[in-house]
Design a protein around this motif. Structure first.
Motif, PDB file in Angstrom:
ATOM      1  N   ALA A   1      19.914 -13.223   5.965  1.00 42.25           N
ATOM      2  CA  ALA A   1      19.708 -13.284   4.512  1.00 42.25           C
ATOM      3  C   ALA A   1      19.768 -14.716   4.019  1.00 42.25           C
ATOM      4  CB  ALA A   1      20.754 -12.440   3.803  1.00 42.25           C
ATOM      5  N   GLU A   2      18.794 -15.064   3.211  1.00 43.10           N
ATOM      6  CA  GLU A   2      18.770 -16.395   2.609  1.00 43.10           C
ATOM      7  C   GLU A   2      19.281 -16.337   1.177  1.00 43.10           C
ATOM      8  OE1 GLU A   2      18.198 -19.080   4.075  1.00 43.10           O
ATOM      9  OE2 GLU A   2      17.359 -18.377   5.960  1.00 43.10           O
ATOM     10  N   ILE A  35      26.939 -15.488   0.592  1.00 45.16           N
ATOM     11  CA  ILE A  35      27.249 -15.299   2.006  1.00 45.16           C
ATOM     12  C   ILE A  35      26.005 -15.169   2.879  1.00 45.16           C
ATOM     13  CG2 ILE A  35      27.482 -12.788   1.799  1.00 45.16           C
ATOM     14  CD1 ILE A  35      29.648 -12.943   3.931  1.00 45.16           C
ATOM     15  N   LYS A  36      25.965 -16.007   3.881  1.00 46.65           N
ATOM     16  CA  LYS A  36      25.080 -15.834   5.019  1.00 46.65           C
ATOM     17  C   LYS A  36      25.978 -16.129   6.213  1.00 46.65           C
ATOM     18  CE  LYS A  36      21.089 -17.421   7.549  1.00 46.65           C
ATOM     19  NZ  LYS A  36      20.045 -18.446   7.715  1.00 46.65           N
ATOM     20  N   PRO A  37      26.442 -15.099   6.901  1.00 49.64           N
ATOM     21  CA  PRO A  37      27.490 -15.309   7.904  1.00 49.64           C
ATOM     22  C   PRO A  37      27.072 -16.258   9.014  1.00 49.64           C
ATOM     23  CG  PRO A  37      26.506 -13.137   8.133  1.00 49.64           C
ATOM     24  CD  PRO A  37      25.990 -13.707   6.852  1.00 49.64           C
ATOM     25  N   SER A  38      27.932 -17.229   9.277  1.00 53.61           N
ATOM     26  CA  SER A  38      27.697 -18.114  10.411  1.00 53.61           C
ATOM     27  C   SER A  38      28.345 -17.544  11.665  1.00 53.61           C
ATOM     28  CB  SER A  38      28.270 -19.505  10.121  1.00 53.61           C
ATOM     29  OG  SER A  38      29.666 -19.423   9.879  1.00 53.61           O
ATOM     30  N   LYS A  39      29.185 -16.527  11.463  1.00 56.54           N
ATOM     31  CA  LYS A  39      29.843 -15.889  12.602  1.00 56.54           C
ATOM     32  C   LYS A  39      30.074 -14.421  12.291  1.00 56.54           C
ATOM     33  CE  LYS A  39      33.977 -16.205  15.537  1.00 56.54           C
ATOM     34  NZ  LYS A  39      35.246 -16.946  15.771  1.00 56.54           N
ATOM     35  N   ILE A  40      29.727 -13.560  13.242  1.00 55.99           N
ATOM     36  CA  ILE A  40      29.987 -12.122  13.125  1.00 55.99           C
ATOM     37  C   ILE A  40      30.876 -11.700  14.283  1.00 55.99           C
ATOM     38  CG2 ILE A  40      28.969  -9.814  13.288  1.00 55.99           C
ATOM     39  CD1 ILE A  40      26.573 -10.819  11.765  1.00 55.99           C
TER      40      ILE A  40
END
Length: 245
Positions: A235-236, A75-80
């Protein structure tokens, strides 16, 4: 017909046995009562579970230990999406601060929780690309703020509803920041703690430890949590990394 003399004879003959059995019953009842009362309660006090809290003063001060962020390995959120309930406006202020902090890092929006349909919104956001952040204060007597009352009621009922299984929200990634006052220990951050537990019960994935902000150090507690959120947004890598709190 039984005569009075026969009744008196019967009572005189069996009187000691009646007294004996009566005393036996009373003694046994008292023993069981006091034995049960002396047993320690096995109910878990969720407010003293230090492994789940950030900045909690219930157990003697802010948590000072390494906390491993539990998040999906990819997970690296594209939307929060930030959902907040408010009484005095603090939650809204912090939500907007967080929104500004995250701008440029990922798509982010802040929404008053009173304006959503809980079931529809949470299922819609249940995706590995999304993270839901909930900022929830505890109102008087351990109740949610009026703007979050319906969300709180619905979530609590859903967590105990047999129609929702333990994986209903398995694709929902979330984190909770509670706002409370440790002077009222009995109700300290009950709302944030309970919402976190109910989401866990429904299978949702916590991406950051439950954070409980105290009124005496609210800015400091929030800033620590906001820093973790920003790190999550950039986060990568997936692996959980230790964070000193």
């Amino acid at each position: 017909m039984i005569s009075i003399e026969e009744i008196e004879h019967f009572a005189y003959e069996y009187y000691p046995f009646v007294i004996y059995f009566s005393l036996t019953i009373i003694t046994t009842s008292l023993f069981l009562y006091f034995h049960e009362s002396s047993q320690p309660s096995k109910k878990k006090d969720i407010h003293n579970d230090r492994s789940k809290l950030i900045g909690s003063k219930v157990s003697g001060g802010p948590l000072k230990k390494k906390v491993y962020r539990k998040r999906d390995s990819k997970i690296k959120p594209s939307k929060i999406v930030i959902l907040y309930g408010t009484v005095t406006g603090n939650s809204k202020v912090y939500s907007l601060k967080l929104q500004n902090k995250l701008k440029g890092l990922t798509e982010v929006t802040a929404i008053d929780i009173s304006g959503i349909d809980p079931e529809e919104t949470l299922f819609e956001l249940a995706s590995v690309e999304n993270v839901v952040l909930l900022l929830l204060p505890t109102h008087s007597e351990g109740t949610p703020p009026p703007t979050a009352a319906w969300f709180y009621k619905w979530l609590g009922e859903s967590a105990s509803d047999f129609r929702y299984d333990k994986t209903s929200f398995k694709n929902l990634h979330y984190a909770v920041f509670g706002l409370g006052n440790s002077s009222y220990q009995e109700h300290y951050n009950v709302v944030g703690t309970q919402v976190d537990q109910w989401l866990q019960d429904l299978g949702a994935q916590r991406v950051l430890p439950l954070a409980l902000g105290d009124e005496d150090s609210l800015d400091e507690d929030f800033n620590k949590w906001a820093k973790l959120v920003a790190e999550l947004a950039t986060a990568e890598s997936s692996s959980a990394s230790p964070v000193s709190m």
